[in-house]
Design a protein around this motif. Structure first.
Motif, PDB file in Angstrom:
ATOM      1  N   LEU A  35      -0.186  -1.601   5.884  1.00 53.39           N
ATOM      2  CA  LEU A  35       0.174  -0.850   4.802  1.00 53.39           C
ATOM      3  C   LEU A  35       0.693   0.426   5.142  1.00 53.39           C
ATOM      4  O   LEU A  35       1.517   1.414   4.755  1.00 53.39           O
ATOM      5  CB  LEU A  35      -1.108  -0.694   3.767  1.00 53.39           C
ATOM      6  N   ALA A  36      -0.201   1.035   6.079  1.00 53.67           N
ATOM      7  CA  ALA A  36       0.024   2.408   6.588  1.00 53.67           C
ATOM      8  C   ALA A  36       1.657   2.386   7.203  1.00 53.67           C
ATOM      9  O   ALA A  36       2.129   3.658   7.343  1.00 53.67           O
ATOM     10  CB  ALA A  36      -0.819   2.676   7.968  1.00 53.67           C
ATOM     11  N   ALA A  37       1.902   1.478   7.988  1.00 52.89           N
ATOM     12  CA  ALA A  37       3.251   1.490   8.562  1.00 52.89           C
ATOM     13  C   ALA A  37       4.540   1.373   7.595  1.00 52.89           C
ATOM     14  O   ALA A  37       5.749   1.285   7.988  1.00 52.89           O
ATOM     15  CB  ALA A  37       3.229   0.352   9.590  1.00 52.89           C
ATOM     16  N   GLY A  38       4.100   1.075   6.337  1.00 60.63           N
ATOM     17  CA  GLY A  38       5.203   0.943   5.333  1.00 60.63           C
ATOM     18  C   GLY A  38       5.423  -0.316   4.733  1.00 60.63           C
ATOM     19  O   GLY A  38       6.332  -0.637   3.859  1.00 60.63           O
ATOM     20  N   LEU A  39       4.446  -1.362   5.173  1.00 57.91           N
ATOM     21  CA  LEU A  39       4.648  -2.771   4.732  1.00 57.91           C
ATOM     22  C   LEU A  39       3.991  -3.018   3.546  1.00 57.91           C
ATOM     23  O   LEU A  39       2.730  -2.545   3.362  1.00 57.91           O
ATOM     24  CB  LEU A  39       4.225  -3.748   5.877  1.00 57.91           C
ATOM     25  N   ASP A  40       4.231  -3.892   2.650  1.00 57.47           N
ATOM     26  CA  ASP A  40       3.620  -4.802   1.425  1.00 57.47           C
ATOM     27  C   ASP A  40       3.025  -5.561   2.397  1.00 57.47           C
ATOM     28  O   ASP A  40       3.102  -5.942   3.487  1.00 57.47           O
ATOM     29  CB  ASP A  40       4.496  -4.968   0.480  1.00 57.47           C
ATOM     30  N   ILE A  41       1.882  -6.407   1.462  1.00 59.20           N
ATOM     31  CA  ILE A  41       1.374  -7.265   1.903  1.00 59.20           C
ATOM     32  C   ILE A  41       1.570  -8.675   0.947  1.00 59.20           C
ATOM     33  O   ILE A  41       1.244  -8.523  -0.091  1.00 59.20           O
ATOM     34  CB  ILE A  41      -0.488  -7.271   2.310  1.00 59.20           C
ATOM     35  N   VAL A  42       1.696  -9.798   1.603  1.00 60.03           N
ATOM     36  CA  VAL A  42       2.143 -11.057   0.782  1.00 60.03           C
ATOM     37  C   VAL A  42       1.170 -12.134   1.047  1.00 60.03           C
ATOM     38  O   VAL A  42       1.050 -12.460   2.178  1.00 60.03           O
ATOM     39  CB  VAL A  42       3.830 -11.452   0.915  1.00 60.03           C
ATOM     40  N   SER A  43       0.579 -12.785   0.126  1.00 58.32           N
ATOM     41  CA  SER A  43      -0.567 -13.723   0.413  1.00 58.32           C
ATOM     42  C   SER A  43      -0.356 -14.868  -0.600  1.00 58.32           C
ATOM     43  O   SER A  43      -0.234 -14.651  -1.748  1.00 58.32           O
ATOM     44  CB  SER A  43      -1.818 -13.126   0.477  1.00 58.32           C
ATOM     45  N   GLY A  44      -0.456 -16.088  -0.053  1.00 62.73           N
ATOM     46  CA  GLY A  44      -0.613 -17.295  -0.972  1.00 62.73           C
ATOM     47  C   GLY A  44      -2.103 -17.884  -0.990  1.00 62.73           C
ATOM     48  O   GLY A  44      -2.134 -18.884  -1.440  1.00 62.73           O
ATOM     49  N   MET A  45      -3.042 -17.106  -0.436  1.00 60.49           N
ATOM     50  CA  MET A  45      -4.392 -17.696  -0.390  1.00 60.49           C
ATOM     51  C   MET A  45      -5.083 -17.633  -1.570  1.00 60.49           C
ATOM     52  O   MET A  45      -4.697 -16.922  -2.657  1.00 60.49           O
ATOM     53  CB  MET A  45      -5.125 -16.787   0.776  1.00 60.49           C
ATOM     54  N   HIS A  46      -6.131 -18.341  -1.709  1.00 62.10           N
ATOM     55  CA  HIS A  46      -6.849 -18.416  -2.845  1.00 62.10           C
ATOM     56  C   HIS A  46      -7.608 -17.044  -3.383  1.00 62.10           C
ATOM     57  O   HIS A  46      -7.621 -16.498  -4.372  1.00 62.10           O
ATOM     58  CB  HIS A  46      -8.111 -19.428  -2.689  1.00 62.10           C
ATOM     59  N   ALA A  47      -8.115 -16.391  -2.156  1.00 65.27           N
ATOM     60  CA  ALA A  47      -8.894 -15.124  -2.057  1.00 65.27           C
ATOM     61  C   ALA A  47      -7.704 -14.219  -2.606  1.00 65.27           C
ATOM     62  O   ALA A  47      -6.622 -14.290  -1.867  1.00 65.27           O
ATOM     63  CB  ALA A  47      -9.530 -14.754  -0.771  1.00 65.27           C
ATOM     64  N   ARG A  48      -7.773 -13.279  -3.433  1.00 64.73           N
ATOM     65  CA  ARG A  48      -6.683 -12.410  -3.665  1.00 64.73           C
ATOM     66  C   ARG A  48      -6.723 -10.968  -3.111  1.00 64.73           C
ATOM     67  O   ARG A  48      -7.957 -10.376  -3.041  1.00 64.73           O
ATOM     68  CB  ARG A  48      -7.034 -12.263  -5.410  1.00 64.73           C
ATOM     69  N   LEU A  49      -5.658 -10.450  -2.553  1.00 62.38           N
ATOM     70  CA  LEU A  49      -5.755  -9.207  -2.053  1.00 62.38           C
ATOM     71  C   LEU A  49      -6.230  -8.259  -2.881  1.00 62.38           C
ATOM     72  O   LEU A  49      -6.938  -7.339  -2.556  1.00 62.38           O
ATOM     73  CB  LEU A  49      -4.130  -9.021  -1.537  1.00 62.38           C
ATOM     74  N   VAL A  50      -5.917  -8.286  -4.158  1.00 64.28           N
ATOM     75  CA  VAL A  50      -6.057  -7.239  -5.008  1.00 64.28           C
ATOM     76  C   VAL A  50      -7.734  -7.383  -5.340  1.00 64.28           C
ATOM     77  O   VAL A  50      -8.177  -6.253  -6.007  1.00 64.28           O
ATOM     78  CB  VAL A  50      -5.323  -7.370  -6.294  1.00 64.28           C
ATOM     79  N   GLU A  51      -8.470  -7.985  -4.885  1.00 61.72           N
ATOM     80  CA  GLU A  51      -9.910  -7.963  -5.248  1.00 61.72           C
ATOM     81  C   GLU A  51     -10.719  -7.609  -3.762  1.00 61.72           C
ATOM     82  O   GLU A  51     -11.834  -7.479  -3.993  1.00 61.72           O
ATOM     83  CB  GLU A  51     -10.458  -9.455  -5.559  1.00 61.72           C
ATOM     84  N   ILE A  52      -9.916  -7.002  -2.870  1.00 61.07           N
ATOM     85  CA  ILE A  52     -10.425  -6.551  -1.671  1.00 61.07           C
ATOM     86  C   ILE A  52     -10.263  -4.761  -1.714  1.00 61.07           C
ATOM     87  O   ILE A  52      -9.239  -4.567  -1.791  1.00 61.07           O
ATOM     88  CB  ILE A  52      -9.799  -6.874  -0.549  1.00 61.07           C
ATOM     89  N   PRO A  53     -11.454  -4.310  -2.312  1.00 57.72           N
ATOM     90  CA  PRO A  53     -11.283  -2.610  -2.327  1.00 57.72           C
ATOM     91  C   PRO A  53     -10.725  -1.870  -1.546  1.00 57.72           C
ATOM     92  O   PRO A  53      -9.712  -1.059  -1.974  1.00 57.72           O
ATOM     93  CB  PRO A  53     -12.765  -2.191  -2.903  1.00 57.72           C
ATOM     94  N   GLU A  54     -10.730  -1.929  -0.169  1.00 60.44           N
ATOM     95  CA  GLU A  54     -10.169  -1.128   0.816  1.00 60.44           C
ATOM     96  C   GLU A  54      -8.752  -1.520   0.695  1.00 60.44           C
ATOM     97  O   GLU A  54      -8.051  -0.366   0.827  1.00 60.44           O
ATOM     98  CB  GLU A  54     -10.535  -1.503   2.295  1.00 60.44           C
ATOM     99  N   LEU A  55      -8.170  -2.606   0.440  1.00 56.31           N
ATOM    100  CA  LEU A  55      -6.601  -2.969   0.447  1.00 56.31           C
ATOM    101  C   LEU A  55      -6.195  -2.143  -0.639  1.00 56.31           C
ATOM    102  O   LEU A  55      -5.029  -1.372  -0.613  1.00 56.31           O
ATOM    103  CB  LEU A  55      -6.445  -4.310   0.484  1.00 56.31           C
ATOM    104  N   THR A  56      -6.956  -2.355  -1.968  1.00 60.30           N
ATOM    105  CA  THR A  56      -6.312  -1.716  -3.104  1.00 60.30           C
ATOM    106  C   THR A  56      -6.139  -0.191  -3.122  1.00 60.30           C
ATOM    107  O   THR A  56      -5.321   0.437  -3.529  1.00 60.30           O
ATOM    108  CB  THR A  56      -7.114  -2.223  -4.561  1.00 60.30           C
ATOM    109  N   ALA A  57      -7.098   0.418  -2.617  1.00 61.23           N
ATOM    110  CA  ALA A  57      -7.213   1.624  -2.362  1.00 61.23           C
ATOM    111  C   ALA A  57      -6.185   2.291  -1.589  1.00 61.23           C
ATOM    112  O   ALA A  57      -5.543   3.346  -1.741  1.00 61.23           O
ATOM    113  CB  ALA A  57      -8.563   2.378  -1.917  1.00 61.23           C
ATOM    114  N   ALA A  58      -6.045   1.710  -0.219  1.00 64.20           N
ATOM    115  CA  ALA A  58      -5.005   1.992   0.442  1.00 64.20           C
ATOM    116  C   ALA A  58      -3.448   1.709  -0.020  1.00 64.20           C
ATOM    117  O   ALA A  58      -2.422   2.652  -0.124  1.00 64.20           O
ATOM    118  CB  ALA A  58      -4.988   1.365   1.814  1.00 64.20           C
TER     119      ALA A  58
END
Lengths: 346, 346
Positions: A99-122
């Motif tokens: 994220l810091a380097a300028g990249l979005d993150i794309v995931s097809g996993m059951h667990a959601r990226l948006v439910e990980i607070p560190e990631l959503t904040a960053a």
């Protein structure tokens, strides 16, 4: 009803090119997503990134997030599966680096990226997107049934998991090579990653399936062709509803029936025989005519990956004679596939 | 995918009897849910409760939460709609009083009870349920296609909103009066409140529709009949997928086609003509036979509420002759409806 908590607000906005993230996997089988992307969307794969313990490689350049961004990558794609579909805690520092380097993150996993607070904040503070491709967009309308400009082609099947995505990708590329203005429309997570856009149709709340298909394939120029990845089968005891909603909403002018020779029963449902190809053609035409009276079958795609070359050629010719339609294995290509493409341009 | 955040873990566990909450509404039209419950489930309505500013009454006893519990109520049911579907802040003290008195809370509003922190905290500490009937259960399986014991009857329609719920309720009661072991299975929010259980089928993620219908109508004794509330129509450009998933999962032995005489086009879709009743019978039989080869039409339900008595009787007789099937308006009852019930017992 809560249909999305994703940060992604523009489902059709492409994401990538990708840095393929391989985690610390040592099993090639767990990295099927990364290999699929490398094979089907090599021009969208800038490099790969693995943690020190990882031993699997796709063979493309190894890059850190900063190097990858400099080389054109715009998203880190999680290309490995984990047992249970969770995102391990020790991946987080690398994801934050991306994220810091300028990249979005794309995931097809059951667990959601948006439910990980560190990631959503960053992501929020940096203006990056966290794209959970299994989450449909929040603003899907109810289906309108209204006819749209442009042409549409849908791949349908005698069953699940026998080549609807591969056929749609192959036909889209074949038409593109002929100079047709064409777009592949993805409806499942792997297809969405390959295309960089799409809607996971089987995750849409049932009232909105037809509307989701309408949203996925908007009005286009008269000569434009949307090639839509099919899902399920009208004869599947669990998934026929998904197939019907996709058929009604996508309003195809053309469809291709996909089949795997030798498969006799619905995968995982030994009490359900597969319908003959003719029955799938008749049923798709009958049900599809509700929203497009001009719907027609333009050919059949056979997945002959289990057959020897000569055997496959003989079967393809025999089926074409029997059905009076172009029949081909798009992965084998050749004159038979060209005849199928000809019919798509009629 | 997030299919539920409800506290409700047992979708089939009945809730109620009810204390009907009327809020502070002064418009009878906003209290349609309360009146529907009073009319269709009077034995489940113990009393009503309004705030001081409210002027609407259903005519049943006015009770406070403590009195209502003492009289047998086990849930406060929000029986009024609000503009925008929100739960006003000034209702909260009354809802907390209800929880303290021993009542669950049942709501069909867009806003979710479980997203109001004061309510979730109180419900948790008191062991009460907050039931958002628009939220499907979290543990819906993929459809199995497996045949289950017991008989099933599904109401289907030429369109939405023309009597599928009323017909199912009337048939269930009619059979019950004849001593048949019967259960009404609700698939929409009003039906769920009337029955005290059910699954809101149109809110289920599309991959799970058939599985939800299987879960709703489990295996039963051979003589038992589930009468299942239909949804949508196989000929609806937006909702046919819901209808097909419900048909496949409920595996009906019998179905009744519901129609409103005089309606010529799909409600809200002027470009879509209504199919003739015969076409609905043929299509339902063809598609339903995938999961139950013994499926058959047992009759037609006409919603004749806009017709005078004699005109309705003439039409019912003429349609019955034309189709060679029992035809009745269940709300009018009479010999025609008894013949329809006879056919359900064949």
């Amino acid at each position: 009803m809560d249909r999305s908590t994703s940060l992604r607000s523009e489902p059709a906005a492409p994401f990538g090119p990708y840095l393929l993230f391989l985690g610390d996997t040592v099993e090639r089988g767990y990295a099927k997503t990364a290999f699929g992307l490398r094979d089907w969307a090599p021009d969208r794969c800038v490099g790969e990134l693995a943690l020190p313990a990882g031993t699997v490689t796709t063979g493309i350049p190894r890059l850190g997030p900063v190097e990858a961004y400099a080389s054109g990558a715009r998203a880190l794609l999680i290309g490995v599966a984990t047992p249970g579909g969770s995102i391990p805690e020790h991946w987080i520092p690398t994801l934050l680096d991306a994220l810091a380097a300028g990249l979005d993150i794309v995931s097809g996993m059951h667990a959601r990226l948006v439910e990980i607070p560190e990631l959503t904040a960053a992501a929020k503070s940096l203006g990056r997107r966290l794209v959970d491709v299994r989450v449909p967009p929040a603003d899907i309308p109810i289906g309108s049934g209204k006819k749209r400009t442009g042409k549409r082609l849908l791949t349908v099947g005698t069953d699940c998991a026998l080549g609807k995505k591969y056929t749609a990708l192959s036909v889209a590329r074949g038409l593109e090579a002929r100079g047709v203005d064409v777009t592949f429309r993805a409806t499942g997570q792997t297809g969405i990653m390959i295309a960089g856009a799409g809607i996971p149709i089987d995750a849409v709340v049932s009232d909105f399936i037809a509307g989701a298909a309408e949203m996925l394939t908007p009005a286009a120029a008269p000569g434009h062709v949307d090639v839509i990845e099919g899902q399920g089968s009208l004869f599947h005891p669990a998934y026929a509803a998904v197939s019907l909603g996709l058929l009604h909403g996508s309003q195809p002018d053309m469809f291709i029936v996909c089949h795997e020779p030798g498969r006799t029963h619905v995968l995982g449902y030994p009490d359900f025989r597969l319908p003959p190809i003719e029955e799938v053609i008749a049923q798709t035409t009958a049900l599809g005519s509700l929203t497009n009276s001009a719907i027609r079958c333009v050919g059949v795609s056979l997945n002959t990956s289990d057959l020897a070359h000569d055997e496959a050629e003989r079967l393809i010719a025999a089926e074409s004679d029997r059905l009076g339609l172009p029949v081909a294995d798009p992965i084998r290509g050749g004159p038979a596939f060209e005849r199928l493409l000809d019919r798509c341009q009629d």
